[in-house]
Design an enzyme around this catalytic site. Sequence first.
Site, short mmCIF file in Angstrom:
data_model
loop_
_atom_site.label_atom_id
_atom_site.label_comp_id
_atom_site.label_asym_id
_atom_site.label_seq_id
_atom_site.Cartn_x
_atom_site.Cartn_y
_atom_site.Cartn_z
N ILE A 107 0.82 -1.20 0.00
CA ILE A 107 0.00 0.00 0.00
C ILE A 107 0.86 1.26 0.00
CG2 ILE A 107 -0.25 -0.06 2.53
CD1 ILE A 107 -2.79 1.27 -0.07
N GLY A 305 -5.76 -6.88 0.22
CA GLY A 305 -6.33 -6.00 1.24
C GLY A 305 -5.45 -4.79 1.45
N GLU A 306 -5.48 -4.25 2.65
CA GLU A 306 -4.71 -3.07 3.09
C GLU A 306 -4.94 -1.84 2.21
OE1 GLU A 306 -0.11 -3.76 1.48
OE2 GLU A 306 -0.82 -5.01 3.14
N GLY A 307 -6.03 -1.81 1.44
CA GLY A 307 -6.34 -0.67 0.60
C GLY A 307 -5.66 -0.69 -0.75
#
Length: 338
Positions: A107, A305-307
């Site tokens: 990210i 995930g994690e944006g």
Amino acid sequence: MTAIPDPARLDDLAAHVGALPGFDDAAARAAATRQASLTKPPGSLGRLEEIAVFVAGWRGDPRPRLETAQALVFAGNHGICAQGVNPFPQAVTAQMVANFQAGGAAINQICRVTGAALAVVALDLDRPTGDFTQGPAMGEDETLDAMRQGAAAVDPDADILVLGEMGIGNSTVAAALAAAVFGGPAEGWVGAGTGADDAVRARKLAAVEAGLARHAGTRGLHWLARIGGREQAAICGAVLEARARRIPVLLDGFICTAATAPLHAAAPGALDHCLAGHVSREPGHRRLLDAMGRRPVLDFDMALGEGSGAALALGVVRAALACHDGMATFAEAGVAGG
């Protein structure tokens, strides 16, 4: 100070959603008129044109620019891990938060490329939520507190908000939230998450089914308290704060999108300012987007995930607005056909 009210009950907050700002039709019409005058065949930029008009309508500006993009990653730990649903220990949540803060995660790299300022909000990692197969994951006050923290983290000067999460065990939470709101067999919502083998996946499924049975009859935002987590509640708070400030939102994958499912249940229009940044490889995500009527910006087979998927989609949104604002009109360019 946040722009949304500070309610004493979840039901009070749900009732407020209908009073939040709506889409600016006049700005959107002006943006669409500009699109029709640019030096290109009508509709030839496809989805980029739709995105430009979408952002114009939510920012209330026919020619919006993304001067400030904010990315928020909320992190939490979950009592459901007591059921053996996680292939990695919960200590990894804090370790990954440290990695985000040190700039070492995916990210961080994607935000650097797409021009988003990243902030990570860790929510009581040393105090996991309750095991939702045994009782509520959180009390109502705890849920509202996490929502307040999510709202407070939003930069009021942001032009767009990217949302992501981190939390060992939260793919089980996401599956439970999706199943609770949209129904259907729990098996259709449960995936591998961060690499669960068949045995772990079977425990995930059993946990989701047990949680749904224990909390049957729950409605709307109360699902956040019964089976959600602090990062899910914080995501909902950030979504509402962004709406109050007319900031469009890019949602990340299955876990982030499922976090907003209780908002959708309480007031479907609460998510009108949100774009699905991408569709995850996690099997429940495409089904969830279909149920929510969302078309993803990207389909890149991601499942981190994690944006990360939403931050990557930010680059597409930037390109859409650059074309919208920077292209010449037929009249300006002296090109016939306009």
